[in-house]
Scaffold this motif. Structure first.
Motif: not given
Ligand SMILES: [Fe+2]
Length: 304
Positions: A16, A18, A57, A92, A180, A218, A220
């Motif tokens: 993650d 991002h 992500d 994402h 994920h 996923h 976090h």
């Molecule tokens: Fe995420």
């Protein structure tokens, strides 16, 4: 940190990230590129990493630039440390941008050497699929993303490929699955709505297989558990940390980052060392002893 024991594959497990192509702040507050750089700097001294995993992500906006940002930073780290690099899309991510830069996600092989990929075109409706061999382990990535949705699902085709991979040529030290959406209960109502669907089908494939560990993201936040008899590790998010103590119906996250160092031994034993990387710069030190002081304390404690 202690070096990995002989025959053990040490994995740096990130998730993650991002990343944004234009450097925009994640949810208006977090510079995720800086967060990733902080995490990579923190783990720079971890010895013996043979594989770096980013379990989805990767990107916030799906842009090729965001994937290039990952390749430059995490790819550079892996190359410097002589480690393989494997990544998989999350909800994402956009498959088109992902494939353009990271191909099937198996970016670097053993010793950090680039893996060759045929330039095959896949429409974004086709899940990303990949497998490679790292230190005698079969590393399989399963794309659980669903275009346009936040929840996860594994297509029939992906499930068939996973089944076939596990039934295929014997991997000397078993299989590592990277995906994920974790096959695990979610901590909040929002995440529950975004869970992996039809987990029973995945359980049927994993049960009794040579899969040593499932690495996921996923949520976090770091979770450890087991599913169909297989350990599942969820890496903390690089972007932020879900507040798991708040009301179930609410959702909040702290500015925080971390990673897992996962050791997979030859006999299939697995253990994980979570690494917390507090952000921003505030990292208050409670105490610091030099080696000499430590020796003194040990001597005093053991009566030497
Ligand atoms: Fe995420």
């Amino acid at each position: 940190m202690q070096p990995p024991a002989a025959g053990t594959l040490r994995i740096l497990h990130l998730s993650d990230t991002h990343l944004t192509g234009d450097g925009a702040l994640h949810q208006g507050s977090v510079d995720t590129t800086a967060a990733l750089e902080d995490v990579l700097a923190r783990v720079d001294g971890v010895p013996g990493v043979g594989l770096v995993v980013v379990s989805g992500d990767v990107s916030e906006d799906g842009s090729p630039e965001s994937y290039a940002a990952l390749l430059e930073r995490v790819g550079g780290w892996a190359e410097r440390h002589g480690a393989a690099l494997v990544t998989v899309p999350g909800n994402h991510d956009l498959r088109e941008g992902f494939r353009q830069v990271l191909a099937n996600g198996h970016v670097l092989g053993e010793d950090g050497r680039p893996l060759m990929h045929t330039m095959e075109y896949h429409p974004p409706t086709v899940p990303v699929w990949g497998q490679s061999l790292v230190a005698g382990r079969r590393v399989v990535t399963v794309d659980t993303s669903v275009p346009g949705a936040g929840y996860g699902a594994i297509s029939e085709a992906s499930l068939d490929r996973l089944r076939a991979a596990l039934a295929g040529d014997h991997a000397p030290h078993g299989t590592i699955v990277v995906l994920h959406h974790p096959p695990m209960p979610a901590p909040t109502a929002l995440h529950a709505a975004l869970e992996l669907r039809d987990q029973d089908a995945l359980a049927d494939v994993l049960r009794g297989s040579d899969v040593r560990v499932v690495l996921a993201g996923h949520y976090h936040h770091h979770f450890a558990g087991s599913f169909a008899g297989v350990p599942v590790l969820v890496a903390p998010g690089v972007a932020n940390d879900t507040d798991v103590t708040g009301p179930y119906s609410e959702e909040s996250a702290h500015v925080d980052a971390g990673a897992l160092v996962v050791d997979v031994a030859e006999d299939g034993s697995v253990w994980s060392t979570p690494v917390r990387v507090p952000r921003p710069d505030a990292d208050p030190l409670a105490f610091a002893f030099d080696a000499e002081t430590v020796t003194r304390i040990i001597d005093a404690a053991t009566g030497r």
